[in-house]
Design an enzyme around this catalytic site. Structure first.
Site: not given
Ligand code: 13P
Length: 258
Positions: A170, A216, A11, A176, A99, A9, A101
Site C-alpha cells: 500500500e 485508492s 478503518k 485515500g 498499516h 478495511n 496509518e
Molecule cells: P483507500 O482505498 O481509501 O485508499 O485505502 C486503502 C487502505 O489503506 C486499505 O488498507
C-alpha cells in the site's frame, strides 16, 4: 494457484447499524455471485467494537473477518491493547499488521515483526502491510523501504507458515488520495516482494504468497490492477464502505483458478 483476496478495511468508519447493514449487503452480494464466477476470497476488517456483531452475521459463510491491529503481547497489563487470542476467541481469522496509518503513528518495523509472530502464534493470518511515502518514492527509496518493512515483518516466519500470511503493498501516497499506483508501478513492487520472499524462503513458498495491492482501489481501476499477474487481490479502504462498489471490485477479479 493463488486465489485472489479482496479485503475491505473499514478503518475507523461506520457505526454499529451501518457496519451491520454493510456486512449484510456484502454477504448477500457475494452469495448471489453466479456459480461460474471466478473464485475470490473476501474479507472485512471492521473496527473493534463491531467485530463480534459482524462476525455473527457472517458466521457460516465464506467471508472472513479480521481485526485492524493486535498487540504483540499475549496478555497482561497493556491498557487499550487487544491480543491475538481475543481476536481468535470472537471468531476472527485474520488481522492487519503495520498499516501505514499505524506506522505513521510510530509503529516500528521491528514491532510489526513481533505482531506478525504474535498473530501466527495465535492462529491468526496476519496481513502485513508495507508501503513507501511519496518523499521516499521521489528519493528513489521505494525498493529499500518496502523490502526492509517486509523483511522485518517476516523475520520470524518459517517457510511452512508462508501459506498463512498475506502481504499488502500500500503506497502511502495512494491511500485515500484517489491517486492509485499504476498497474506497472504496483506490479514492479509486487515482483520485488516476491523475489525477496524467494530469497528468504524458497521459490515455491514465494509462488504461494499472496500479495495484495491497496491504495485508492475503486471499481474504475480494479480490473486493470487485478489483471497484473503478481497482484493477488486488493485491500480496499474508501470503496469498501459501500456494498455496490466493494462488490464491483470483487467482480473485477480475473479467474486464477484456471
Ligand atoms: P483507500 O482505498 O481509501 O485508499 O485505502 C486503502 C487502505 O489503506 C486499505 O488498507
Amino acid at each position: 494457484m493463488r486465489i485472489p483476496v479482496i479485503a475491505g478495511n473499514w478503518k475507523m468508519n461506520l457505526d454499529r447499524a451501518a457496519a451491520i447493514a454493510l456486512a449484510r449487503a456484502v454477504r448477500d452480494g457475494v452469495a448471489m455471485r453466479p456459480a461460474g464466477a471466478p473464485p475470490v476470497e473476501v474479507g472485512v476488517t471492521p473496527a473493534y467494537p463491531y467485530l463480534e456483531a459482524v462476525r455473527g452475521l457472517l458466521r457460516g459463510g465464506p467471508i472472513w473477518v479480521g481485526g485492524q491491529d493486535l498487540s504483540p503481547e499475549k496478555n497482561g497489563a497493556f491498557t487499550g491493547e487487544v491480543s491475538a487470542a481475543m481476536l481468535a476467541d470472537i471468531g476472527c481469522s485474520h488481522v492487519l499488521v503495520g498499516h501505514s496509518e499505524r506506522r505513521q503513528m510510530g509503529e516500528s518495523a521491528e514491532l510489526c515483526g513481533r505482531k506478525v509472530a504474535a498473530a501466527l502464534a495465535g492462529a491468526l493470518i496476519p496481513v502485513l502491510c508495507v508501503g513507501e511515502t511519496l518523499a521516499q518514492r521521489d528519493a528513489g527509496k521505494t525498493a529499500a523501504v518496502v523490502l526492509e518493512q517486509f523483511e522485518s515483518g517476516v523475520r520470524g516466519v518459517a517457510a511452512a507458515d508462508v501459506s498463512r500470511l498475506l502481504v499488502a503493498y500500500e503506497p502511502v501516497w495512494a491511500i485515500g488520495t484517489g491517486r492509485n499506483a499504476t498497474a506497472a508501478q504496483a506490479g514492479e513492487v509486487h515482483a520485488l516482494l516476491r523475489d525477496c520472499a524467494a530469497r528468504n524462503w524458497s521459490r515455491a513458498a514465494a509462488d504461494s504468497l499472496r500479495i495484495l495491492y491497496g491504495g485508492s482501489v475503486k471499481p474504475e481501476n480494479a480490473a486493470e490492477l487485478l489483471a497484473v499477474p503478481d497482484i493477488d487481490g486488493a485491500l480496499v479502504g474508501g470503496a469498501a464502505l459501500t456494498a455496490p462498489s466493494f462488490l464491483k471490485i470483487i467482480d473485477a477479479c480475473p479467474n486464477r483458478a484456471r
